[in-house]
Design an enzyme around this catalytic site. Structure first.
Site, mmCIF file in Angstrom:
data_model
loop_
_atom_site.group_PDB
_atom_site.id
_atom_site.type_symbol
_atom_site.label_atom_id
_atom_site.label_comp_id
_atom_site.label_asym_id
_atom_site.label_seq_id
_atom_site.Cartn_x
_atom_site.Cartn_y
_atom_site.Cartn_z
ATOM 1 N N LYS A 78 0.828 -1.227 0.000
ATOM 2 C CA LYS A 78 0.000 0.000 0.000
ATOM 3 C C LYS A 78 0.857 1.269 0.000
ATOM 4 O O LYS A 78 0.794 2.094 0.907
ATOM 5 C CB LYS A 78 -0.980 0.018 1.186
ATOM 6 C CG LYS A 78 -2.007 -1.111 1.147
ATOM 7 C CD LYS A 78 -3.051 -0.961 2.237
ATOM 8 C CE LYS A 78 -4.102 -2.045 2.204
ATOM 9 N NZ LYS A 78 -3.628 -3.377 2.653
HETATM 10 O O1 S5P Z 1 -9.531 -2.710 1.989
HETATM 11 C C1 S5P Z 1 -8.756 -3.623 2.242
HETATM 12 C C2 S5P Z 1 -7.599 -3.830 1.490
HETATM 13 C C3 S5P Z 1 -6.779 -4.906 1.782
HETATM 14 S S1 S5P Z 1 -5.468 -5.223 0.733
HETATM 15 N N1 S5P Z 1 -9.030 -4.501 3.240
HETATM 16 C C4 S5P Z 1 -8.210 -5.555 3.558
HETATM 17 O O2 S5P Z 1 -8.544 -6.315 4.473
HETATM 18 N N2 S5P Z 1 -7.039 -5.748 2.846
HETATM 19 C C5 S5P Z 1 -6.108 -6.857 3.196
HETATM 20 O O3 S5P Z 1 -6.787 -8.102 2.997
HETATM 21 C C6 S5P Z 1 -5.633 -6.859 4.646
HETATM 22 O O4 S5P Z 1 -4.415 -6.160 4.780
HETATM 23 C C7 S5P Z 1 -5.467 -8.349 4.945
HETATM 24 O O5 S5P Z 1 -4.171 -8.780 4.558
HETATM 25 C C8 S5P Z 1 -6.476 -9.035 4.042
HETATM 26 C C9 S5P Z 1 -7.774 -9.430 4.742
HETATM 27 O O6 S5P Z 1 -7.538 -10.380 5.729
HETATM 28 P P1 S5P Z 1 -8.725 -11.123 6.550
HETATM 29 O O7 S5P Z 1 -7.995 -11.977 7.522
HETATM 30 O O8 S5P Z 1 -9.547 -10.061 7.217
HETATM 31 O O9 S5P Z 1 -9.507 -11.915 5.540
#
Ligand code: S5P
Length: 251
Positions: free
Chosen positions: A93
């Protein structure tokens, strides 16, 4: 609602080499599943990437959360990427002026440009950072999954204008839904679980049908629902199958 085009057809509608490669991997492996392996242990990162690799089109990393780092870690990850045919997406990011971002991308401890197929950036600084990130496939963050995000409305529209105007570098978006009218652009959506919900720090979850069928996104990014499952391999296989079926339905 107009139907989406198959990935193979879309591979011919972009000149971005990384986008072409990803479209082909998705079609060959019948996988539009990216997994966020958010672990602090490099050993666990590599172990999960090897185990889940056959199910995925993309492994998403946050190298700066690893509790130690040596170039060998990403070298091994690259070997696994070639073995299982997935792309590596370093979720750094980037969000600074071009000069700074160029150092963050190419230099420092991680030398991201050496091993990441995909990277992402916020558009807040303006298009100068896009030019600085030439090399890997760039995704602009047009929307976020988190509660209270400011990336909405006219901001989101301007990000898509910026990305669509720089197709030599930008190959798609992080977003909650399909935003660009260009079928060569690939949309990645995080915030995925079997059921809607939230975590304790503002992450919001939606289902893959909601994301892929109703909102016409392309790739789901699943993190903890796979990595923290009792059987991550089985869970990844299930997600792959269901996400692919949803994609086929959307076509
Ligand atoms: O808006 C966003 C963008 C990203 S890249 N929301 C997110 O959650 N992410 C990423 O996606 C976040 O940094 C994490 O690595 C992943 C979601 O992880 P989870 O465990 O919540 O599914």
């Amino acid at each position: 609602m107009p139907k989406s085009l198959p990935f193979l057809k879309r591979a011919s509608l972009t000149r971005h080499l990384v986008a072409q490669k990803l479209f082909k991997i998705m079609e060959d492996k019948q996988s539009n599943l990216a997994v966020a392996i958010d672990t602090t242990s490099p050993e666990q990162l590599l172990e999960l990437a090897d185990k889940l690799g056959p199910e995925l089109c993309v492994v998403k990393t946050h190298v700066d959360i690893l509790d130690h780092f040596t170039p060998d870690i990403v070298k091994t990850l690259r070997t696994l990427a070639d073995k299982h045919r997935f792309l590596i997406f370093e979720d750094r990011k980037f969000a600074d002026i071009g000069h700074t971002v160029s150092h963050q991308f190419r230099g420092g401890i991680y030398q991201i440009s050496e091993w990441a197929d995909l990277i992402n950036a916020h558009g807040v600084p303006g298009p100068g950072l896009i030019a600085a990130l030439k090399g890997s496939g760039l995704l602009l963050i047009a929307e976020m999954s988190s509660q209270g995000t400011l990336a909405t409305g006219s901001y989101t529209r301007k990000i898509v204008e910026m990305g669509d105007a720089h197709k030599d570098c930008v190959m798609g978006y992080i977003s909650l839904r399909k935003l660009s009218k260009d079928p060569g652009m690939i949309h990645f959506t995080p915030g995925v679980k079997w059921e809607e919900g939230q975590d304790s720090l503002g992450q919001r979850y939606r289902t893959l049908d909601e994301i892929l069928i109703k909102n016409k996104s392309d790739v789901i990014i699943v993190g903890r629902d796979i990595t923290h499952a009792a059987d991550p391999k089985h869970q990844a296989a299930l997600y792959r199958e269901k996400a692919w079926n949803a994609h086929v339905k959307a076509c």
